[in-house]
Design a protein around this motif. Sequence first.
Motif, PDB file in Angstrom:
ATOM      1  N   VAL A 156       0.847  -1.187   0.000  1.00 56.10           N
ATOM      2  CA  VAL A 156       0.000   0.000   0.000  1.00 56.10           C
ATOM      3  C   VAL A 156       0.886   1.240   0.000  1.00 56.10           C
ATOM      4  O   VAL A 156       1.668   1.461   0.921  1.00 56.10           O
ATOM      5  N   GLN A 157       0.778   2.002  -1.064  1.00 58.28           N
ATOM      6  CA  GLN A 157       1.541   3.249  -1.168  1.00 58.28           C
ATOM      7  C   GLN A 157       0.637   4.395  -0.722  1.00 58.28           C
ATOM      8  O   GLN A 157      -0.513   4.479  -1.140  1.00 58.28           O
ATOM      9  N   GLU A 158       1.172   5.255   0.131  1.00 57.46           N
ATOM     10  CA  GLU A 158       0.381   6.399   0.581  1.00 57.46           C
ATOM     11  C   GLU A 158       1.061   7.685   0.161  1.00 57.46           C
ATOM     12  O   GLU A 158       2.284   7.738   0.071  1.00 57.46           O
ATOM     13  N   GLY A 159       0.286   8.692  -0.118  1.00 59.14           N
ATOM     14  CA  GLY A 159       0.898   9.962  -0.499  1.00 59.14           C
ATOM     15  C   GLY A 159      -0.167  11.029  -0.653  1.00 59.14           C
ATOM     16  O   GLY A 159      -1.316  10.829  -0.248  1.00 59.14           O
ATOM     17  N   THR A 160       0.244  12.154  -1.208  1.00 60.62           N
ATOM     18  CA  THR A 160      -0.752  13.184  -1.521  1.00 60.62           C
ATOM     19  C   THR A 160      -0.630  13.536  -2.991  1.00 60.62           C
ATOM     20  O   THR A 160       0.434  13.417  -3.594  1.00 60.62           O
ATOM     21  N   THR A 161      -1.742  13.941  -3.543  1.00 66.74           N
ATOM     22  CA  THR A 161      -1.756  14.406  -4.922  1.00 66.74           C
ATOM     23  C   THR A 161      -2.686  15.613  -4.981  1.00 66.74           C
ATOM     24  O   THR A 161      -3.214  16.028  -3.943  1.00 66.74           O
ATOM     25  N   GLN A 162      -2.852  16.207  -6.144  1.00 69.37           N
ATOM     26  CA  GLN A 162      -3.581  17.476  -6.174  1.00 69.37           C
ATOM     27  C   GLN A 162      -4.472  17.649  -7.395  1.00 69.37           C
ATOM     28  O   GLN A 162      -4.136  17.207  -8.495  1.00 69.37           O
ATOM     29  N   ASN A 163      -5.622  18.281  -7.148  1.00 66.19           N
ATOM     30  CA  ASN A 163      -6.435  18.792  -8.241  1.00 66.19           C
ATOM     31  C   ASN A 163      -5.908  20.182  -8.580  1.00 66.19           C
ATOM     32  O   ASN A 163      -5.454  20.909  -7.683  1.00 66.19           O
ATOM     33  N   VAL A 164      -5.986  20.545  -9.841  1.00 67.49           N
ATOM     34  CA  VAL A 164      -5.612  21.906 -10.235  1.00 67.49           C
ATOM     35  C   VAL A 164      -6.898  22.628 -10.635  1.00 67.49           C
ATOM     36  O   VAL A 164      -7.629  22.164 -11.506  1.00 67.49           O
ATOM     37  N   VAL A 165      -7.163  23.735  -9.945  1.00 65.62           N
ATOM     38  CA  VAL A 165      -8.429  24.443 -10.151  1.00 65.62           C
ATOM     39  C   VAL A 165      -8.143  25.853 -10.660  1.00 65.62           C
ATOM     40  O   VAL A 165      -7.506  26.646  -9.966  1.00 65.62           O
ATOM     41  N   GLY A 166      -8.611  26.144 -11.860  1.00 63.29           N
ATOM     42  CA  GLY A 166      -8.466  27.497 -12.410  1.00 63.29           C
ATOM     43  C   GLY A 166      -9.815  28.194 -12.344  1.00 63.29           C
ATOM     44  O   GLY A 166     -10.831  27.609 -12.710  1.00 63.29           O
TER      45      GLY A 166
END
Length: 480
Positions: free
Chosen positions: A285-295
């Motif tokens: 199980v890999q854990e991390g953070t990622t992101q939405n890009v909102v314009g």
Amino acid sequence: MPKKDRLTTSVSISIILTLTVILSACTPTLLDSSRANGPSPTALVTETPHPTTTPSATATPIPTATAPPSPAATPTPSPTVAPVPSPNRTPLRISVDTGFSAEESWRHVERLASEIGSRSVGAPAVDKAADYIADQLASYGYQVERQSFPFQRYIDQGSQITVERPHQLAIGAGVMQLSAQGEVTAALVDVGLGRPSDFDAKTVKGKVALARRGGISFDEKAANAMAAGAIGLIVSNNEPGLFEGSLRTPVSIPVVAITPEDGQRLRALLNEKETVVRLAVKAHVQEGTTQNVVGTRPGDRAGAVIVGGHYDSVMAGPGANDNASGVGVALEVARALAARDYPYTVKVIAFSAEEIGHLGSRHYVSALSPKERQSIVAMINLDMVGVGNNLTVAGTGQLVAIGVDAARKAGYAAARLYGQGGGASDHTAFLDAGVPALYITWGPDPRYHSAQDKTHHVQPRLLAATGQIVLDVLKFLSNG
Ligand code: BES
Ligand code: ZN
């Protein structure tokens, strides 16, 4: 480009549209979440999204301005779907300068898929892609926010099926995201597509179920298998090779994918003798953070329209069609709108982690206040918009009708689907929250989720058609 430079074009577009597009009354208030014109989206998720299962309609260019739509333009909706009155539009084909460039849009696909490459969540390429998208939106004058959220994903570490009886046989398998881990050994039972009726008259309790992919979602197959008492589930692909599948919620039994050939082998064994299998799911199980890009580009009128698509891909390939294409179109729509006096606030959103369970769109929706949620006039999701001959529009009834009509104006006959539209993607989070949503997709794509999903297969003409449809739908909404 400053707004004023485009003013003349904007005005002429408005005039042309106003004159040629005679619409029945359809205000954004009709586009509420009631979905009165169709069954609830969940009732319509009929299958695991798959190119060959997308209902077909031929992308037939309409030959003359006054020709009635071809029969393919209005494919028969499922019998349970109440027909939505089509807006009473004159089927004129008009050509307007939308400001959308097919070349620019394709170049975004090239940057994301060919230069940055596979954007599987957890890989550094995802953040590079987010930076690229953020830079583009900022250069069009949008306010850009990064919305971070946590993710968890399984990295398969050699999940396997071993046939123990009638004779030993090892079969390679791929873990499905959110499957349980561990090992089970039990008799195998063939459960067809894994629908509730497939389980009737079968003894499944304590056994491992073998289901074919298609017809219903993986979640439904797993839920049905568990309800019948199965202790493991194997899903055989209906396309060559393995697939990277995902459940939407964690389950308590191991669930794996196998190739169609291995599915056939197991079924052949089962037809002969009792077959016992050991199912071992090993994943890290890999854990991390990622992101939405909102314009965001603020408008003068209350209410917001969202145009979005996911920018992550599967690990297997560069995800040019799935879904650099959707992002490429969304970015060009953003640029085209920046040059216009569009009344609503425009939000262009690139979602992350769609491929591991629509995490980005679900996070975005869950972070909205009730007021923000209610202010969304429409969410338009673009996923896989650069390959195939068949155009499908799905989602909230009124938006689907508007989308089909916009497609017809652009010269394409679209299949319409109400609700989630046989394809799981980022619009579903919005539909589930009662936000009017429209899903636009082209298919089939024979290279779906493969290493061959490359930029040169993406057709600029389809990107342009999609962009034109989106801009036309937005125009219609703002006139309502
Ligand atoms: N773009 C696909 C959905 C799709 C597939 C649309 C085929 C049209 C035709 C999307 O990125 C995807 O693959 N979604 C996952 C679902 C998710 C819950 C992991 C899928 O279909 O397996
Ligand atoms: Zn996709």
